[in-house]
Design a protein around this motif. Structure first.
Motif, PDB file in Angstrom:
ATOM      1  N   ALA A  37      16.971 106.925 -13.985  1.00 34.43           N
ATOM      2  CA  ALA A  37      15.745 107.141 -12.801  1.00 34.43           C
ATOM      3  C   ALA A  37      14.093 106.430 -13.165  1.00 34.43           C
ATOM      4  O   ALA A  37      13.965 106.063 -11.929  1.00 34.43           O
ATOM      5  N   GLU A  38      13.584 106.620 -14.165  1.00 33.25           N
ATOM      6  CA  GLU A  38      12.728 105.555 -14.057  1.00 33.25           C
ATOM      7  C   GLU A  38      12.064 104.414 -14.837  1.00 33.25           C
ATOM      8  O   GLU A  38      11.655 103.606 -14.762  1.00 33.25           O
ATOM      9  N   VAL A  39      12.893 104.512 -16.602  1.00 37.86           N
ATOM     10  CA  VAL A  39      12.275 103.467 -17.177  1.00 37.86           C
ATOM     11  C   VAL A  39      12.866 102.034 -17.260  1.00 37.86           C
ATOM     12  O   VAL A  39      12.480 101.720 -17.484  1.00 37.86           O
ATOM     13  N   THR A  40      14.250 102.288 -16.478  1.00 40.02           N
ATOM     14  CA  THR A  40      15.357 100.877 -16.747  1.00 40.02           C
ATOM     15  C   THR A  40      13.673 100.040 -15.467  1.00 40.02           C
ATOM     16  O   THR A  40      14.239  98.978 -15.848  1.00 40.02           O
ATOM     17  N   GLN A  41      13.100 100.577 -14.949  1.00 37.70           N
ATOM     18  CA  GLN A  41      12.486  99.256 -14.764  1.00 37.70           C
ATOM     19  C   GLN A  41      11.118  99.136 -14.936  1.00 37.70           C
ATOM     20  O   GLN A  41       9.984  98.226 -14.808  1.00 37.70           O
ATOM     21  N   ALA A  42      10.436  99.909 -16.196  1.00 31.68           N
ATOM     22  CA  ALA A  42       9.035 100.082 -16.372  1.00 31.68           C
ATOM     23  C   ALA A  42       9.090  98.583 -17.879  1.00 31.68           C
ATOM     24  O   ALA A  42      10.246  97.451 -18.147  1.00 31.68           O
ATOM     25  N   GLU A  43       8.188  97.973 -18.361  1.00 28.81           N
ATOM     26  CA  GLU A  43       8.134  97.038 -19.500  1.00 28.81           C
ATOM     27  C   GLU A  43       7.823  97.531 -20.650  1.00 28.81           C
ATOM     28  O   GLU A  43       8.738  97.058 -21.408  1.00 28.81           O
ATOM     29  N   ALA A  44       8.026  99.026 -20.850  1.00 28.02           N
ATOM     30  CA  ALA A  44       7.931  98.995 -22.012  1.00 28.02           C
ATOM     31  C   ALA A  44       7.995 100.787 -22.281  1.00 28.02           C
ATOM     32  O   ALA A  44       7.282 101.705 -21.408  1.00 28.02           O
ATOM     33  N   LEU A  45       8.689 101.535 -23.303  1.00 25.19           N
ATOM     34  CA  LEU A  45       8.744 102.960 -23.602  1.00 25.19           C
ATOM     35  C   LEU A  45       7.936 102.721 -25.077  1.00 25.19           C
ATOM     36  O   LEU A  45       8.885 102.536 -25.876  1.00 25.19           O
ATOM     37  N   TYR A  46       7.322 104.139 -25.470  1.00 22.26           N
ATOM     38  CA  TYR A  46       6.826 104.314 -26.839  1.00 22.26           C
ATOM     39  C   TYR A  46       7.047 105.904 -27.079  1.00 22.26           C
ATOM     40  O   TYR A  46       7.378 106.654 -26.038  1.00 22.26           O
ATOM     41  N   ILE A  47       8.039 106.124 -28.188  1.00 22.83           N
ATOM     42  CA  ILE A  47       8.559 107.237 -28.214  1.00 22.83           C
ATOM     43  C   ILE A  47       7.682 107.607 -30.106  1.00 22.83           C
ATOM     44  O   ILE A  47       7.812 107.099 -30.817  1.00 22.83           O
ATOM     45  N   LEU A  48       6.476 108.222 -29.949  1.00 21.27           N
ATOM     46  CA  LEU A  48       5.731 108.861 -30.701  1.00 21.27           C
ATOM     47  C   LEU A  48       6.328 110.380 -31.821  1.00 21.27           C
ATOM     48  O   LEU A  48       5.297 111.173 -32.123  1.00 21.27           O
ATOM     49  N   GLY A  49       7.444 110.040 -32.078  1.00 28.07           N
ATOM     50  CA  GLY A  49       8.061 110.919 -33.595  1.00 28.07           C
ATOM     51  C   GLY A  49       8.722 112.012 -32.688  1.00 28.07           C
ATOM     52  O   GLY A  49       8.076 112.566 -31.366  1.00 28.07           O
ATOM     53  N   ASP A  50       9.073 112.851 -33.475  1.00 28.95           N
ATOM     54  CA  ASP A  50       9.961 114.314 -33.294  1.00 28.95           C
ATOM     55  C   ASP A  50      10.843 113.963 -31.497  1.00 28.95           C
ATOM     56  O   ASP A  50      11.116 115.284 -31.267  1.00 28.95           O
ATOM     57  N   PHE A  51      11.387 112.878 -32.174  1.00 27.89           N
ATOM     58  CA  PHE A  51      12.346 112.800 -31.089  1.00 27.89           C
ATOM     59  C   PHE A  51      13.360 113.363 -31.443  1.00 27.89           C
ATOM     60  O   PHE A  51      13.966 114.305 -29.954  1.00 27.89           O
ATOM     61  N   ARG A  56       2.299 108.215 -17.878  1.00 29.98           N
ATOM     62  CA  ARG A  56       2.371 106.566 -17.560  1.00 29.98           C
ATOM     63  C   ARG A  56       1.058 106.120 -17.454  1.00 29.98           C
ATOM     64  O   ARG A  56       0.002 106.124 -16.937  1.00 29.98           O
ATOM     65  N   LEU A  57       1.566 104.817 -18.283  1.00 25.93           N
ATOM     66  CA  LEU A  57       0.393 103.942 -17.848  1.00 25.93           C
ATOM     67  C   LEU A  57       0.490 102.331 -17.451  1.00 25.93           C
ATOM     68  O   LEU A  57       1.332 101.549 -17.627  1.00 25.93           O
ATOM     69  N   ASN A  58      -0.800 101.462 -16.791  1.00 28.68           N
ATOM     70  CA  ASN A  58      -0.488  99.769 -16.345  1.00 28.68           C
ATOM     71  C   ASN A  58      -1.726  99.371 -16.454  1.00 28.68           C
ATOM     72  O   ASN A  58      -2.499 100.169 -16.834  1.00 28.68           O
ATOM     73  N   ASP A  59      -1.965  98.446 -15.990  1.00 24.38           N
ATOM     74  CA  ASP A  59      -3.992  97.717 -15.942  1.00 24.38           C
ATOM     75  C   ASP A  59      -4.336  98.908 -14.935  1.00 24.38           C
ATOM     76  O   ASP A  59      -5.698  98.581 -15.828  1.00 24.38           O
ATOM     77  N   LYS A  60      -3.919  99.670 -14.116  1.00 26.46           N
ATOM     78  CA  LYS A  60      -5.371  99.940 -13.512  1.00 26.46           C
ATOM     79  C   LYS A  60      -5.652 101.352 -13.475  1.00 26.46           C
ATOM     80  O   LYS A  60      -6.592 102.218 -13.573  1.00 26.46           O
ATOM     81  N   ALA A  61      -4.659 101.689 -14.123  1.00 27.74           N
ATOM     82  CA  ALA A  61      -4.265 104.083 -14.283  1.00 27.74           C
ATOM     83  C   ALA A  61      -3.552 103.825 -15.350  1.00 27.74           C
ATOM     84  O   ALA A  61      -2.645 103.869 -15.982  1.00 27.74           O
ATOM     85  N   MET A 119       3.137  96.090 -15.068  1.00 25.80           N
ATOM     86  CA  MET A 119       4.760  96.925 -15.139  1.00 25.80           C
ATOM     87  C   MET A 119       3.981  98.303 -15.311  1.00 25.80           C
ATOM     88  O   MET A 119       3.194  98.318 -16.454  1.00 25.80           O
ATOM     89  N   THR A 120       4.818  99.011 -15.546  1.00 26.25           N
ATOM     90  CA  THR A 120       4.754 100.385 -15.361  1.00 26.25           C
ATOM     91  C   THR A 120       4.894 101.168 -17.208  1.00 26.25           C
ATOM     92  O   THR A 120       5.992 100.404 -17.779  1.00 26.25           O
ATOM     93  N   THR A 121       4.466 101.056 -18.470  1.00 17.29           N
ATOM     94  CA  THR A 121       4.513 101.294 -19.298  1.00 17.29           C
ATOM     95  C   THR A 121       4.336 103.389 -20.487  1.00 17.29           C
ATOM     96  O   THR A 121       4.044 103.422 -19.173  1.00 17.29           O
ATOM     97  N   TRP A 122       5.561 103.345 -20.508  1.00 15.49           N
ATOM     98  CA  TRP A 122       5.683 105.182 -20.529  1.00 15.49           C
ATOM     99  C   TRP A 122       5.392 105.309 -22.383  1.00 15.49           C
ATOM    100  O   TRP A 122       5.883 104.991 -23.156  1.00 15.49           O
ATOM    101  N   ILE A 123       5.313 106.778 -22.608  1.00 12.67           N
ATOM    102  CA  ILE A 123       4.691 106.932 -23.538  1.00 12.67           C
ATOM    103  C   ILE A 123       5.247 108.585 -23.682  1.00 12.67           C
ATOM    104  O   ILE A 123       4.529 109.507 -22.615  1.00 12.67           O
ATOM    105  N   ILE A 124       5.813 109.018 -24.864  1.00 16.23           N
ATOM    106  CA  ILE A 124       6.278 110.582 -24.732  1.00 16.23           C
ATOM    107  C   ILE A 124       6.116 110.350 -26.200  1.00 16.23           C
ATOM    108  O   ILE A 124       6.662 109.832 -26.724  1.00 16.23           O
ATOM    109  N   SER A 125       6.748 111.908 -26.066  1.00 17.74           N
ATOM    110  CA  SER A 125       6.874 112.599 -28.027  1.00 17.74           C
ATOM    111  C   SER A 125       7.372 113.686 -27.820  1.00 17.74           C
ATOM    112  O   SER A 125       7.633 114.172 -26.366  1.00 17.74           O
TER     113      SER A 125
END
Length: 248
Positions: free
Chosen positions: A28-42, A233-238, A1-7
């Motif tokens: 649109a995108e994150v509801t089907q994701a595994e995780a969302l990481y917010i790296l500050g200055d949100f 955007r990352l998963n096990d392959k990319a 599954m997809t993981t998203w990382i934002i800041s």
């Protein structure tokens, strides 16, 4: 599954289009994701979790808090790391959103790849004045004294500090506000040479290839949410940086 990382969204009432873009992207995108990481200055500024209880100042954050809470309840894992604008986000905000607070830095594993996450401001060691300020405001003593003040006093202080910061940046050479190469190398040594160091803060999205004591490493930099947003955007392959157009 997809993981998203934002800041570096810098959400505020003065930039409602960014908030709407973020809420749209979550749906649109994150509801089907595994995780969302917010790296500050949100957010552009955060003066304490009791802002959420204030009718005037808490209203601008309510749609975001509610959207994150629904996302968490649906099973998406949410993580938050403090930035230089929102280091006072605490347990009350985390509980309201259904997210977990992370230390800076934090290592995650994606397939065989180890990824070290950081906001990035601690790496800007050439900016001595900022590092002194950072050390002060991250101390427990300073934060307790600041949070003991009235909400109005804290908001006024934050406005003055933001104005001063803008003036200081205008006078600083651009290079001083970027990461220090030696600080990057030292951080990667301390964490046993992760394949990737990923951070935000500098608003300079890119992928840098490094050799650290003979180890092949990379430094990935996220972008801020301004005209566009550059996220990971990352998963096990990319693993890739993705540019999101922001709503007008």
């Amino acid at each position: 599954m997809t993981t998203w990382i934002i800041s570096d969204l810098h959400l505020s009432a003065q930039r409602p289009a960014v908030t709407q873009a973020f809420l749209h992207w979550l749906q649109a995108e994150v509801t089907q994701a595994e995780a969302l990481y917010i790296l500050g200055d949100f957010v552009e500024v955060w003066v304490g979790d009791d802002v959420l209880e204030d009718a005037e100042h808490g209203a601008e954050f309510r749609p975001v808090v509610d959207a994150l809470s629904r996302l968490s309840a649906s099973g998406v894992k949410l993580y938050f790391m403090h930035g230089n604008r929102d280091f006072l986000i605490g347990a009350q905000f985390a509980q309201a959103c259904g997210l977990q607070l992370l230390a800076d830095p934090t290592m995650i594993q994606c397939g065989a790849k180890r990824i070290l996450l950081s906001h990035g401001d601690a790496l800007c060691t050439d900016d001595l004045a900022y590092q002194q300020f950072r050390s002060q405001v991250r101390s427990t003593q300073w934060q307790q004294a600041f949070l003991a003040q009235s909400l109005a006093a804290r908001i006024a202080f934050a406005g003055q500090a933001r104005s001063q910061s803008t003036q200081n940046k205008a006078m600083q050479p651009v290079a001083i506000m970027d990461v220090n190469p030696a600080a990057v190398l030292q951080l990667m040594r301390e964490h046993d040479y992760p394949e990737v160091l990923l951070h935000g803060h500098t608003h300079r999205p890119d992928v840098h290839t490094l050799t650290v004591d003979g180890h092949a490493c990379q430094r990935w930099v996220l972008g801020d949410w301004h005209d566009t947003a550059v996220v990971c955007r990352l998963n096990d392959k990319a693993m890739e940086l993705v540019t999101l157009p922001l709503l007008a």
